[in-house]
Scaffold this active site. Structure first.
Site, PDB file in Angstrom:
ATOM      1  N   LYS A 117      50.812  42.202  34.285  1.00  0.00           N
ATOM      2  CA  LYS A 117      50.011  41.902  33.090  1.00  0.00           C
ATOM      3  C   LYS A 117      50.563  42.609  31.853  1.00  0.00           C
ATOM      4  CE  LYS A 117      45.988  39.910  35.110  1.00  0.00           C
ATOM      5  NZ  LYS A 117      44.557  39.659  35.112  1.00  0.00           N
ATOM      6  N   LYS A 199      51.545  32.865  41.503  1.00  0.00           N
ATOM      7  CA  LYS A 199      50.191  32.490  41.902  1.00  0.00           C
ATOM      8  C   LYS A 199      49.489  31.682  40.817  1.00  0.00           C
ATOM      9  CE  LYS A 199      46.800  35.992  40.590  1.00  0.00           C
ATOM     10  NZ  LYS A 199      45.675  35.146  40.186  1.00  0.00           N
ATOM     11  N   LYS A 202      43.762  31.594  36.424  1.00  0.00           N
ATOM     12  CA  LYS A 202      42.918  30.894  35.471  1.00  0.00           C
ATOM     13  C   LYS A 202      43.276  31.247  34.030  1.00  0.00           C
ATOM     14  CE  LYS A 202      39.041  33.652  36.894  1.00  0.00           C
ATOM     15  NZ  LYS A 202      39.417  35.023  36.555  1.00  0.00           N
TER      16      LYS A 202
HETATM   17  P1  ATP Z   1      43.232  36.415  35.769  1.00  0.00           P
HETATM   18  O1  ATP Z   1      44.490  35.649  35.530  1.00  0.00           O
HETATM   19  O2  ATP Z   1      42.353  36.552  34.571  1.00  0.00           O
HETATM   20  O3  ATP Z   1      43.467  37.737  36.468  1.00  0.00           O
HETATM   21  P2  ATP Z   1      42.598  35.241  38.306  1.00  0.00           P
HETATM   22  O4  ATP Z   1      42.746  33.770  38.518  1.00  0.00           O
HETATM   23  O5  ATP Z   1      43.603  36.154  38.905  1.00  0.00           O
HETATM   24  O6  ATP Z   1      42.408  35.488  36.749  1.00  0.00           O
HETATM   25  P3  ATP Z   1      40.455  37.054  39.081  1.00  0.00           P
HETATM   26  O7  ATP Z   1      39.115  37.027  38.425  1.00  0.00           O
HETATM   27  O8  ATP Z   1      41.408  38.130  38.698  1.00  0.00           O
HETATM   28  O9  ATP Z   1      41.133  35.629  38.846  1.00  0.00           O
HETATM   29  O10 ATP Z   1      40.274  37.068  40.663  1.00  0.00           O
HETATM   30  C1  ATP Z   1      39.121  36.558  41.314  1.00  0.00           C
HETATM   31  C2  ATP Z   1      39.394  36.374  42.800  1.00  0.00           C
HETATM   32  O11 ATP Z   1      40.255  35.253  43.016  1.00  0.00           O
HETATM   33  C3  ATP Z   1      40.097  37.562  43.452  1.00  0.00           C
HETATM   34  O12 ATP Z   1      39.524  37.788  44.726  1.00  0.00           O
HETATM   35  C4  ATP Z   1      41.525  37.103  43.596  1.00  0.00           C
HETATM   36  O13 ATP Z   1      42.166  37.737  44.692  1.00  0.00           O
HETATM   37  C5  ATP Z   1      41.334  35.622  43.863  1.00  0.00           C
HETATM   38  N1  ATP Z   1      42.505  34.835  43.443  1.00  0.00           N
HETATM   39  C6  ATP Z   1      43.045  34.825  42.204  1.00  0.00           C
HETATM   40  N2  ATP Z   1      44.089  33.978  42.154  1.00  0.00           N
HETATM   41  C7  ATP Z   1      44.225  33.445  43.409  1.00  0.00           C
HETATM   42  C8  ATP Z   1      45.128  32.496  43.997  1.00  0.00           C
HETATM   43  N3  ATP Z   1      46.106  31.924  43.282  1.00  0.00           N
HETATM   44  N4  ATP Z   1      44.971  32.170  45.303  1.00  0.00           N
HETATM   45  C9  ATP Z   1      43.993  32.733  46.033  1.00  0.00           C
HETATM   46  N5  ATP Z   1      43.105  33.645  45.543  1.00  0.00           N
HETATM   47  C10 ATP Z   1      43.209  34.003  44.245  1.00  0.00           C
HETATM   48 MG    MG Z   2      43.488  38.304  38.562  1.00  0.00          MG
END
Ligand code: ATP
Ligand code: MG
Length: 334
Positions: A117, A199, A202
């Site tokens: 990040k 990965k 969002k």
């Molecule tokens: P950001 O990019 O803002 O960090 P994010 O998509 O990583 O958003 P988080 O809110 O950080 O979402 O994570 C929420 C949950 O989703 C966590 O348990 C994380 O491990 C899971 N997660 C995030 N991305 C993935 C993915 N690509 N596949 C499976 N699980 C995921």
């Molecule tokens: Mg995340």
């Protein structure tokens, strides 16, 4: 599960940094729902975590409400589970401060999320981003969680949480339950549709890289159609076929089919047929969530009431742990 036995505790949280993706859904949220009946579950909208990337205030407010509605829309029952917003429970920030003082600079500096990040936002590498894992440790330890359902990307943060808790317990005697990660077999790491070695996130600026749980069927079809694959045009799982592997993983999660079954199903067919089937399965999986979300988001007073009750239930448990930790450290008690 025995009814006279105390249920094991589950905690997990999701940041209101955007609409959840299919990755969040298959990696985390679906497991939250599956665990809801058998465990004493605490699920939070992690708004404190989300200001490490400085969202617009109005957008953060809107996304917090939407994320809360979404948690109910996936089928969590706010009466049975404790569904709350992190900033509504003061104990999170308070315990995080204490844990900062029991975490070494070097161990926090090793976190890959911090490195990733900071690279993505070189203009805003703030101390909050660095301290993310200690706040996450506080989230978990406050509820004495036994299990934390997460995607693979959060495994390292769970390990540091365990280390901090063990260190604190070692110094002061049993204070925190040592949590175990719960990582589902399938869906633990859904990859970007455009760069399948990264990965799905969002907060990705390229909307074609992810499917949002609220995308309509046409959008889902379009995004999956344009997903990066390879030039081989044969559906099978193999190292190096990242795009196809990812679509197979998604299809498997949504249909329950094994990789062998999927390979047989698309024997002799090209990526066109395969992508159409994946899109259909994803759309069918997400449609009920989207419908329920649209119903709930129109009822703000109901959502506010649930949030308020959730915060109170969470605070009762969290404050008990916070008081215990403060006493052990030596803060003067009144
Ligand atoms: P950001 O990019 O803002 O960090 P994010 O998509 O990583 O958003 P988080 O809110 O950080 O979402 O994570 C929420 C949950 O989703 C966590 O348990 C994380 O491990 C899971 N997660 C995030 N991305 C993935 C993915 N690509 N596949 C499976 N699980 C995921
Ligand atoms: Mg995340």
């Amino acid at each position: 599960m025995e009814t006279n036995e105390k249920k094991k505790v589950v905690l997990s949280a999701i940041q209101p940094t955007g609409t959840p993706t299919l990755g969040n859904y298959l990696g985390a949220l679906k497991n939250w729902k599956n665990m809801a009946d058998d465990y004493d579950c605490f699920y939070a909208v992690a708004d404190l975590h989300s200001i490490t990337v400085r969202p617009e205030p109005a957008q953060l407010r809107r996304r917090t409400l939407e994320m809360y509605a979404l948690l109910l829309a996936i089928g969590l029952d706010p009466e049975k589970n404790t569904v709350f917003v992190q900033s509504h429970v003061n104990a999170h920030a308070q315990l995080a401060w204490i844990l900062n003082c029991y975490t070494q600079f070097g161990e926090a500096a090793r976190m890959t999320q911090f490195k990733d990040k900071s690279e993505k936002h070189p203009e805003n590498v703030n101390v909050g981003l660095f301290a993310y894992p200690t706040l996450m440790a506080a989230d978990i330890l406050l509820y004495q969680a036994d299990f934390v359902p997460i995607g693979v990307d959060q495994k390292q943060h769970l390990e540091i949480t365990r280390n901090i808790a063990e260190r604190f317990n070692g110094l002061y005697g049993d204070t925190f339950t040592i949590p175990e990660p719960f990582i589902g077999k399938a869906g633990a790491k859904i990859m970007s549709l455009q760069e399948p070695t990264k990965k799905m996130s969002k907060s990705d600026t390229n909307v074609k890289a992810f499917i949002s749980v609220l995308d309509d069927t046409d959008t889902i079809v379009r995004k999956i159609k344009s997903a990066v694959t390879d030039s081989e045009a044969r559906v099978y799982y193999a190292e190096g076929k990242d795009g196809v592997n990812n679509l197979m993983g998604i299809y498997s999660c949504c249909t329950g089919k094994s990789f062998e079954e999927i390979e047989q199903e698309f024997e002799g067919k090209g990526y066109g047929d395969f992508k159409a089937a994946v899109a259909e399965a994803v759309a069918a999986e997400l449609a009920p969530v989207r419908d329920e979300f649209n119903r709930l988001i129109a009822d703000k007073s109901y959502l506010n009431a649930c949030m308020e009750a959730g915060a109170q239930k969470a605070a009762r448990v969290a404050n008990r742990t916070l008081r215990k930790a403060m006493k052990k450290v030596g803060f003067y008690q009144l």
